[in-house]
Design a protein around this motif. Structure first.
Motif, PDB file in Angstrom:
ATOM      1  N   UNK A   2       0.389  14.480  -4.115  1.00 43.49           N
ATOM      2  CA  UNK A   2      -0.991  14.047  -3.836  1.00 43.49           C
ATOM      3  C   UNK A   2      -1.279  12.660  -4.423  1.00 43.49           C
ATOM      4  N   UNK A   3      -0.553  12.277  -5.461  1.00 43.43           N
ATOM      5  CA  UNK A   3      -0.698  10.884  -5.931  1.00 43.43           C
ATOM      6  C   UNK A   3      -0.231   9.924  -4.831  1.00 43.43           C
ATOM      7  N   UNK A   4       0.886  10.247  -4.209  1.00 45.76           N
ATOM      8  CA  UNK A   4       1.378   9.352  -3.148  1.00 45.76           C
ATOM      9  C   UNK A   4       0.454   9.387  -1.941  1.00 45.76           C
ATOM     10  N   UNK A   5      -0.067  10.545  -1.586  1.00 51.15           N
ATOM     11  CA  UNK A   5      -0.983  10.582  -0.427  1.00 51.15           C
ATOM     12  C   UNK A   5      -2.232   9.739  -0.716  1.00 51.15           C
ATOM     13  N   UNK A   6      -2.747   9.805  -1.935  1.00 57.70           N
ATOM     14  CA  UNK A   6      -3.921   8.981  -2.293  1.00 57.70           C
ATOM     15  C   UNK A   6      -3.571   7.491  -2.191  1.00 57.70           C
ATOM     16  N   UNK A   7      -2.393   7.153  -2.656  1.00 58.36           N
ATOM     17  CA  UNK A   7      -1.926   5.759  -2.621  1.00 58.36           C
ATOM     18  C   UNK A   7      -1.772   5.286  -1.170  1.00 58.36           C
ATOM     19  N   UNK A   8      -1.221   6.146  -0.317  1.00 60.49           N
ATOM     20  CA  UNK A   8      -1.053   5.774   1.100  1.00 60.49           C
ATOM     21  C   UNK A   8      -2.412   5.648   1.791  1.00 60.49           C
ATOM     22  N   UNK A   9      -3.346   6.516   1.423  1.00 61.28           N
ATOM     23  CA  UNK A   9      -4.690   6.450   1.999  1.00 61.28           C
ATOM     24  C   UNK A   9      -5.312   5.083   1.699  1.00 61.28           C
ATOM     25  N   UNK A  10      -5.165   4.614   0.473  1.00 59.49           N
ATOM     26  CA  UNK A  10      -5.705   3.298   0.101  1.00 59.49           C
ATOM     27  C   UNK A  10      -4.966   2.193   0.853  1.00 59.49           C
ATOM     28  N   UNK A  11      -3.657   2.324   0.933  1.00 60.15           N
ATOM     29  CA  UNK A  11      -2.854   1.295   1.594  1.00 60.15           C
ATOM     30  C   UNK A  11      -3.259   1.157   3.064  1.00 60.15           C
ATOM     31  N   UNK A  12      -3.506   2.279   3.721  1.00 57.21           N
ATOM     32  CA  UNK A  12      -3.821   2.236   5.157  1.00 57.21           C
ATOM     33  C   UNK A  12      -5.280   1.848   5.429  1.00 57.21           C
ATOM     34  N   UNK A  13      -6.061   1.676   4.368  1.00 59.16           N
ATOM     35  CA  UNK A  13      -7.422   1.149   4.556  1.00 59.16           C
ATOM     36  C   UNK A  13      -7.352  -0.328   4.916  1.00 59.16           C
ATOM     37  N   UNK A  14      -6.339  -1.015   4.404  1.00 63.79           N
ATOM     38  CA  UNK A  14      -6.299  -2.474   4.562  1.00 63.79           C
ATOM     39  C   UNK A  14      -5.248  -2.961   5.537  1.00 63.79           C
ATOM     40  N   UNK A  15      -4.487  -2.057   6.130  1.00 60.45           N
ATOM     41  CA  UNK A  15      -3.436  -2.472   7.062  1.00 60.45           C
ATOM     42  C   UNK A  15      -3.234  -1.355   8.089  1.00 60.45           C
ATOM     43  N   UNK A  16      -2.849  -1.788   9.301  1.00 61.64           N
ATOM     44  CA  UNK A  16      -2.733  -0.783  10.366  1.00 61.64           C
ATOM     45  C   UNK A  16      -1.499   0.110  10.175  1.00 61.64           C
ATOM     46  N   UNK A  17      -0.396  -0.485   9.724  1.00 59.31           N
ATOM     47  CA  UNK A  17       0.858   0.261   9.537  1.00 59.31           C
ATOM     48  C   UNK A  17       1.321   0.114   8.099  1.00 59.31           C
ATOM     49  N   UNK A  18       2.326   0.883   7.725  1.00 63.81           N
ATOM     50  CA  UNK A  18       2.714   0.901   6.309  1.00 63.81           C
ATOM     51  C   UNK A  18       3.288  -0.420   5.825  1.00 63.81           C
ATOM     52  N   UNK A  19       4.057  -1.096   6.699  1.00 62.91           N
ATOM     53  CA  UNK A  19       4.718  -2.342   6.284  1.00 62.91           C
ATOM     54  C   UNK A  19       4.511  -3.400   7.362  1.00 62.91           C
ATOM     55  N   UNK A  20       4.156  -4.618   6.949  1.00 63.14           N
ATOM     56  CA  UNK A  20       3.980  -5.704   7.912  1.00 63.14           C
ATOM     57  C   UNK A  20       2.830  -5.385   8.861  1.00 63.14           C
ATOM     58  N   UNK A  21       2.850  -5.986  10.066  1.00 60.39           N
ATOM     59  CA  UNK A  21       1.757  -5.685  10.994  1.00 60.39           C
ATOM     60  C   UNK A  21       2.258  -5.003  12.270  1.00 60.39           C
ATOM     61  N   UNK A  22       3.486  -4.446  12.168  1.00 57.44           N
ATOM     62  CA  UNK A  22       4.011  -3.682  13.305  1.00 57.44           C
ATOM     63  C   UNK A  22       4.465  -2.314  12.810  1.00 57.44           C
ATOM     64  N   UNK A  23       4.571  -1.390  13.739  1.00 62.09           N
ATOM     65  CA  UNK A  23       5.045  -0.062  13.356  1.00 62.09           C
ATOM     66  C   UNK A  23       6.535  -0.162  12.999  1.00 62.09           C
ATOM     67  N   UNK A  24       6.933   0.509  11.926  1.00 62.84           N
ATOM     68  CA  UNK A  24       8.340   0.436  11.496  1.00 62.84           C
ATOM     69  C   UNK A  24       8.873   1.844  11.200  1.00 62.84           C
ATOM     70  N   UNK A  25      10.134   1.842  10.844  1.00 64.81           N
ATOM     71  CA  UNK A  25      10.802   3.089  10.453  1.00 64.81           C
ATOM     72  C   UNK A  25      10.012   3.837   9.379  1.00 64.81           C
ATOM     73  N   UNK A  26       9.404   3.103   8.449  1.00 65.31           N
ATOM     74  CA  UNK A  26       8.672   3.753   7.354  1.00 65.31           C
ATOM     75  C   UNK A  26       7.551   4.627   7.912  1.00 65.31           C
ATOM     76  N   UNK A  27       6.868   4.146   8.958  1.00 65.71           N
ATOM     77  CA  UNK A  27       5.805   4.944   9.568  1.00 65.71           C
ATOM     78  C   UNK A  27       6.376   6.211  10.190  1.00 65.71           C
ATOM     79  N   UNK A  28       7.470   6.058  10.945  1.00 61.34           N
ATOM     80  CA  UNK A  28       8.012   7.242  11.649  1.00 61.34           C
ATOM     81  C   UNK A  28       8.534   8.272  10.673  1.00 61.34           C
ATOM     82  N   UNK A  29       9.094   7.817   9.546  1.00 63.08           N
ATOM     83  CA  UNK A  29       9.609   8.781   8.567  1.00 63.08           C
ATOM     84  C   UNK A  29       8.466   9.567   7.923  1.00 63.08           C
ATOM     85  N   UNK A  30       7.331   8.917   7.725  1.00 58.18           N
ATOM     86  CA  UNK A  30       6.185   9.638   7.150  1.00 58.18           C
ATOM     87  C   UNK A  30       5.558  10.577   8.189  1.00 58.18           C
ATOM     88  N   UNK A  31       5.556  10.135   9.442  1.00 58.60           N
ATOM     89  CA  UNK A  31       4.907  10.897  10.513  1.00 58.60           C
ATOM     90  C   UNK A  31       5.405  12.346  10.590  1.00 58.60           C
TER      91      UNK A  31
END
Ligand code: GSH
Length: 333
Positions: free
Chosen positions: A214-243
């Motif tokens: 839940x610490x990581x989910x809270x951290x990801x929630x904050x991260x996704x407030x300011x950016x559309x995808x987890x890394x850079x401005x395009x969808x990447x492997x990191x997004x699909x692995x979390x999905x």
């Protein structure tokens, strides 16, 4: 559930007695790489060149690791090149089976074998290993190329591009370092973290895993407030692995693995991000909740002894996600 020891099947559950009740995932053993020209990849041997029809993928539709490979197979247009066999969702004393009596389970389309362990034994009759999905099989050399999903998706990302003409890149070189950094935390605390919570056999092991999750989910929630995808401005492997973990969360991990501090629908940014990925062309078709529910609730009788498959929430995955307008607007500001 079980393992091969020197080629003999033993129906053993994971042993947590020597790790203070902590679930420790075994390392995948087949680590060769398919490459465009058959050169060796980062590990394993050379000799696995990308060719249409040469490789066969064994998956479970329930498994989040196998699911990654099915998503990349779809995103990269590899369906005509790589055929798939799907195991039965119940993983009981024989481990994964090719019983095709459940809708969507295909049997072993390649060799007509009864059990997934037969695939492993065909590669190595004296093998000692856990028998896991996904498995990438080479029909030419009659062996397993690789059974580590993190590596299979990296092969799928680029090895076949010259054959398919699909050059969508989910691992842009300029972001590789950051993708790896995120993957590492998300693997330990979320992808594997839900299993560490669910398979824990001591309070301490559970507390460690659930807290970090839940610490990581809270951290990801904050991260996704300011950016559309987890890394850079395009969808990447990191997004699909979390999905693949988050799409199972509210229906399975929240209840069955006791990850019940919150559901994903209670995190506005993660939930909208999850809907966007669900709605990505070709992705929703890779999600099979019938296999997912039957697998977890029915197979793990040490967690759910009566094997009752509960009624679960129906998150509105198809509802508008709004992430496009949100980030377009913020870029214009
Ligand atoms: N490292 C592997 C892990 C795969 C894995 O653990 N798959 C599970 C299904 S979700 C499995 O087959 N488990 C059977 C077992 O451990 O006996 C990967 O990511 O490919």
């Amino acid at each position: 559930m079980g393992e091969l020891i020197e080629g003999v099947w033993h129906p053993n559950w994971y042993d947590t007695s020597s790790s203070g009740g902590r679930f420790v995932r075994s390392r995948a053993q087949f680590r060769n790489w398919i490459t465009a020209d058959g050169e060796a990849g980062p590990s394993g041997e050379a000799g696995f060149a990308a060719q249409p029809g040469r490789y066969h993928l064994y998956v479970s539709h329930a498994c989040p690791w196998a699911h990654r490979t099915m998503i990349f197979r779809s995103l990269k247009g590899l369906e005509p090149l790589i055929e798939v066999s799907v195991v039965h969702p119940h993983m009981l004393e024989d481990g994964w089976t090719f019983d095709a009596s459940f809708a969507g389970a295909t049997g072993d389309r390649l060799h007509g074998q009864a059990f997934l362990r037969d695939v492993y034994l065909r590669a190595d009759p004296g093998l000692s290993a856990r028998v896991t999905v996904p498995v990438l099989w080479d029909r030419e050399r009659e062996t397993i190329v690789n059974n580590e999903s993190a590596e299979i998706i990296r092969m799928f990302n680029s090895a076949f591009d010259h054959l398919t003409g699909n050059d969508a890149d989910f691992l842009p070189a300029e972001h590789l370092h950051e993708i790896d950094r995120l993957n590492e935390r998300i693997y330990a605390t979320v992808n594997n973290g839900v299993y560490r919570a669910g398979f824990a056999t001591s309070q301490e092991a559970y507390d460690e895993a659930a807290t970090a999750l839940f610490q990581t989910l809270d951290w990801l929630e904050d991260r996704l407030a300011g950016r559309r995808y987890l890394v850079g401005d395009r969808i990447t492997e990191a997004d699909w692995r979390l999905f693949t973990t988050l799409v199972r969360f509210d229906k399975v991990y929240h209840t069955h693995f006791k990850c019940n501090r919150r559901q994903i629908v209670q995190y506005p940014n993660l939930w909208a991000w999850l809907r966007e990925l669900w709605q990505w062309p070709g992705v929703a078709q890779t999600v099979h909740f019938d296999h997912i529910l039957q697998h977890y609730y029915y197979s793990h009788d040490h967690i759910n002894p009566h094997r009752i498959v509960p009624l679960t929430p129906e998150p509105a995955f198809d509802a508008p996600h709004g992430r496009d307008q949100l980030f377009q607007a913020s870029r214009l500001r």
